[in-house]
Design a protein around this motif. Sequence first.
Motif, PDB file in Angstrom:
ATOM      1  N   THR A  36       0.828  -1.208   0.000  1.00  0.00           N
ATOM      2  CA  THR A  36       0.000   0.000   0.000  1.00  0.00           C
ATOM      3  C   THR A  36       0.861   1.257   0.000  1.00  0.00           C
ATOM      4  O   THR A  36       0.857   2.018  -0.971  1.00  0.00           O
ATOM      5  CB  THR A  36      -0.935   0.028   1.212  1.00  0.00           C
ATOM      6  N   ARG A  59       3.411  12.166  15.775  1.00  0.00           N
ATOM      7  CA  ARG A  59       2.032  11.698  15.721  1.00  0.00           C
ATOM      8  C   ARG A  59       1.379  11.844  17.086  1.00  0.00           C
ATOM      9  O   ARG A  59       1.984  11.510  18.109  1.00  0.00           O
ATOM     10  CB  ARG A  59       2.053  10.220  15.326  1.00  0.00           C
ATOM     11  N   ASN A  63      -3.460   8.235  18.635  1.00  0.00           N
ATOM     12  CA  ASN A  63      -3.793   7.696  17.307  1.00  0.00           C
ATOM     13  C   ASN A  63      -3.152   6.314  17.151  1.00  0.00           C
ATOM     14  O   ASN A  63      -1.954   6.209  16.941  1.00  0.00           O
ATOM     15  CB  ASN A  63      -3.306   8.664  16.224  1.00  0.00           C
ATOM     16  N   HIS A  68       1.194  -5.446  12.160  1.00  0.00           N
ATOM     17  CA  HIS A  68       1.373  -6.246  10.946  1.00  0.00           C
ATOM     18  C   HIS A  68       1.871  -7.635  11.318  1.00  0.00           C
ATOM     19  O   HIS A  68       2.823  -7.765  12.085  1.00  0.00           O
ATOM     20  CB  HIS A  68       2.366  -5.562  10.007  1.00  0.00           C
ATOM     21  N   THR A 118      -8.928  -1.929  21.720  1.00  0.00           N
ATOM     22  CA  THR A 118      -8.966  -2.714  20.483  1.00  0.00           C
ATOM     23  C   THR A 118      -7.621  -2.605  19.783  1.00  0.00           C
ATOM     24  O   THR A 118      -6.841  -1.692  20.046  1.00  0.00           O
ATOM     25  CB  THR A 118     -10.068  -2.179  19.548  1.00  0.00           C
ATOM     26  N   ARG A 122      -3.200  -6.302  10.323  1.00  0.00           N
ATOM     27  CA  ARG A 122      -3.194  -6.568   8.890  1.00  0.00           C
ATOM     28  C   ARG A 122      -2.004  -7.439   8.516  1.00  0.00           C
ATOM     29  O   ARG A 122      -0.955  -7.365   9.144  1.00  0.00           O
ATOM     30  CB  ARG A 122      -3.210  -5.229   8.149  1.00  0.00           C
ATOM     31  N   PRO A 143       2.703   2.567  11.307  1.00  0.00           N
ATOM     32  CA  PRO A 143       1.875   3.542  10.598  1.00  0.00           C
ATOM     33  C   PRO A 143       2.553   3.836   9.269  1.00  0.00           C
ATOM     34  O   PRO A 143       3.662   3.340   9.003  1.00  0.00           O
ATOM     35  CB  PRO A 143       1.941   4.763  11.503  1.00  0.00           C
ATOM     36  N   SER A 144       1.931   4.621   8.415  1.00  0.00           N
ATOM     37  CA  SER A 144       2.592   5.092   7.211  1.00  0.00           C
ATOM     38  C   SER A 144       3.832   5.892   7.630  1.00  0.00           C
ATOM     39  O   SER A 144       3.814   6.593   8.636  1.00  0.00           O
ATOM     40  CB  SER A 144       1.632   5.953   6.394  1.00  0.00           C
ATOM     41  N   SER A 182      -4.439   0.859   3.436  1.00  0.00           N
ATOM     42  CA  SER A 182      -5.382  -0.262   3.479  1.00  0.00           C
ATOM     43  C   SER A 182      -6.800   0.164   3.888  1.00  0.00           C
ATOM     44  O   SER A 182      -6.998   1.171   4.569  1.00  0.00           O
ATOM     45  CB  SER A 182      -4.874  -1.302   4.487  1.00  0.00           C
ATOM     46  N   ARG A 196     -12.107   3.232   7.092  1.00  0.00           N
ATOM     47  CA  ARG A 196     -11.293   3.938   6.092  1.00  0.00           C
ATOM     48  C   ARG A 196     -11.420   3.177   4.783  1.00  0.00           C
ATOM     49  O   ARG A 196     -11.097   1.996   4.732  1.00  0.00           O
ATOM     50  CB  ARG A 196      -9.825   3.975   6.542  1.00  0.00           C
ATOM     51  N   GLY A 231      -7.354   8.341  13.476  1.00  0.00           N
ATOM     52  CA  GLY A 231      -6.530   8.987  12.455  1.00  0.00           C
ATOM     53  C   GLY A 231      -7.324   9.707  11.384  1.00  0.00           C
ATOM     54  O   GLY A 231      -6.799  10.583  10.702  1.00  0.00           O
TER      55      GLY A 231
HETATM   56  O1  TXA Z   1      -1.879   0.472   4.378  1.00  0.00           O
HETATM   57  C1  TXA Z   1      -1.756   0.712   5.572  1.00  0.00           C
HETATM   58  O2  TXA Z   1      -2.637   0.450   6.411  1.00  0.00           O
HETATM   59  C2  TXA Z   1      -0.424   1.352   6.030  1.00  0.00           C
HETATM   60  C3  TXA Z   1       0.699   0.355   5.827  1.00  0.00           C
HETATM   61  C4  TXA Z   1       2.019   0.830   6.391  1.00  0.00           C
HETATM   62  O3  TXA Z   1       0.331  -0.889   6.366  1.00  0.00           O
HETATM   63  N1  TXA Z   1      -0.518   1.795   7.396  1.00  0.00           N
HETATM   64  C5  TXA Z   1      -1.262   2.879   7.770  1.00  0.00           C
HETATM   65  O4  TXA Z   1      -1.170   3.181   9.104  1.00  0.00           O
HETATM   66  O5  TXA Z   1      -1.915   3.526   6.997  1.00  0.00           O
HETATM   67  P1  TXA Z   1      -1.625   4.594   9.713  1.00  0.00           P
HETATM   68  O6  TXA Z   1      -1.129   4.575  11.099  1.00  0.00           O
HETATM   69  O7  TXA Z   1      -1.132   5.683   8.845  1.00  0.00           O
HETATM   70  O8  TXA Z   1      -3.161   4.532   9.726  1.00  0.00           O
HETATM   71  C6  TXA Z   1      -3.823   3.671  10.644  1.00  0.00           C
HETATM   72  C7  TXA Z   1      -5.238   4.114  10.832  1.00  0.00           C
HETATM   73  C8  TXA Z   1      -5.361   5.401  11.613  1.00  0.00           C
HETATM   74  O9  TXA Z   1      -6.387   6.183  11.043  1.00  0.00           O
HETATM   75  C9  TXA Z   1      -5.782   4.901  13.001  1.00  0.00           C
HETATM   76  O10 TXA Z   1      -6.517   5.866  13.708  1.00  0.00           O
HETATM   77  C10 TXA Z   1      -6.607   3.673  12.662  1.00  0.00           C
HETATM   78  O11 TXA Z   1      -5.896   3.096  11.600  1.00  0.00           O
HETATM   79  N2  TXA Z   1      -6.653   2.688  13.761  1.00  0.00           N
HETATM   80  C11 TXA Z   1      -5.623   1.948  14.240  1.00  0.00           C
HETATM   81  N3  TXA Z   1      -6.017   1.191  15.285  1.00  0.00           N
HETATM   82  C12 TXA Z   1      -7.333   1.438  15.462  1.00  0.00           C
HETATM   83  C13 TXA Z   1      -8.318   0.975  16.399  1.00  0.00           C
HETATM   84  N4  TXA Z   1      -8.010   0.108  17.360  1.00  0.00           N
HETATM   85  N5  TXA Z   1      -9.580   1.449  16.283  1.00  0.00           N
HETATM   86  C14 TXA Z   1      -9.888   2.340  15.304  1.00  0.00           C
HETATM   87  N6  TXA Z   1      -8.998   2.823  14.401  1.00  0.00           N
HETATM   88  C15 TXA Z   1      -7.744   2.388  14.479  1.00  0.00           C
END
Ligand code: TXA
Length: 348
Positions: A36, A59, A63, A68, A118, A122, A143-144, A182, A196, A231
């Motif tokens: 991604t 960050r 958030n 992974h 929670t 992925r 995260p990204s 993703s 998302r 996020g």
């Molecule tokens: O494609 C992707 O998902 C990429 C690659 C690196 O795997 N990762 C990514 O991570 O986009 P990040 O941190 O940029 O975005 C993660 C999103 C954020 O909006 C965060 O708030 C949400 O996932 N998130 C993570 N854990 C969560 C949870 N327990 N409940 C609700 N939202 C969650």
Amino acid sequence: ETLVKKIDCKNIDINLIREAAQLIRAGELVAFPTETVYGLGADALHREGAEKIYSAKGRPSDNPLIVHIAEFKALEKITAAVPQEAWKLAEKFWPGPLTMIFPKSSAVPKTTTGGMETVAVRMPDHPVALALIRESGGYIAAPSANTSGKPSPTLAEHVYLDLKGRVPLILDGGGVGIGIESTIIDLSEKVPTILRPGYITKKMISEIIGEVRDDPGLISEDAAVRPKAPGMKYKHYAPKADLTVINGPQKQVIKKINELSAEKLARGRKVGVIGTDESISCYQCTCAKSIGSRCDEDAIARHLYGILREFDDMEIDDIYSESFATPRIGQAIMNRLLKAAGHQVINV
Ligand code: TXA
Ligand code: MG
């Protein structure tokens, strides 16, 4: 200091993966490619590893991060319960660009989940990511790999420009395949909810598990209806320039963008235009860039963040973009584009 090391995705240098894994095991950060976008990884089960991610990216610590994994059975250690639908989705879409939310187990520190009960999980579809996860102990929070608020990185150079000096190692596996993050789905709600949108669409998911809905917080104009993924509430994916999306029939859109750019240029501003292979020759502005063919929505997704970054590098003041509500992943593309534009849209 930050080392950038090239890695051949078709012929993986296991010694380089082991070197990277040693850093992760020691609580350090490593940036790596996924299908991604590039991720900024740390040991998901190591408190300080996750803390380093937050400070390197700038960050907000509320958030949460995505964990992974590389094996299906890894899910059991980090979750408190896995509903039947989740196994079905995993079987169909993992490895791949789908993130699922589960109640977390005590193995996952709260720093990883931004204080939440929670955990997001992925299994990425990328040989470098999978090898790194396996060699690092099986659980990488990532995260990204951009500075918080900037467009996600689709090339190792983007990671370097954002995070140099703040991450010891970047694995450079070349350009990513998909280019937007993703799809995130929450199965804890009565109706499974997309937090998302991404490459795996609502339709694809509902073919496996039945009714699925979009998080009302994603589309609501009402600020009181908050998105459930923390996020998604931040101003995100944003370029430095002021970005406006022009929406409507193609001919009118081109006319409007040419008028608006001429006005700005006359006032001494630097203007950028995002068009397509089909429309690009119609723009008078010298900084018009094609995002790809309108018939190739995968190309549009893959090029979006890179174009926003190129305009930043050129110190463009104003960007006008066509709208890309394409049939399959148009929802995900427009979600990112509209966020980057702070929802500035002109309908013609
Ligand atoms: O494609 C992707 O998902 C990429 C690659 C690196 O795997 N990762 C990514 O991570 O986009 P990040 O941190 O940029 O975005 C993660 C999103 C954020 O909006 C965060 O708030 C949400 O996932 N998130 C993570 N854990 C969560 C949870 N327990 N409940 C609700 N939202 C969650
Ligand atoms: Mg991100």
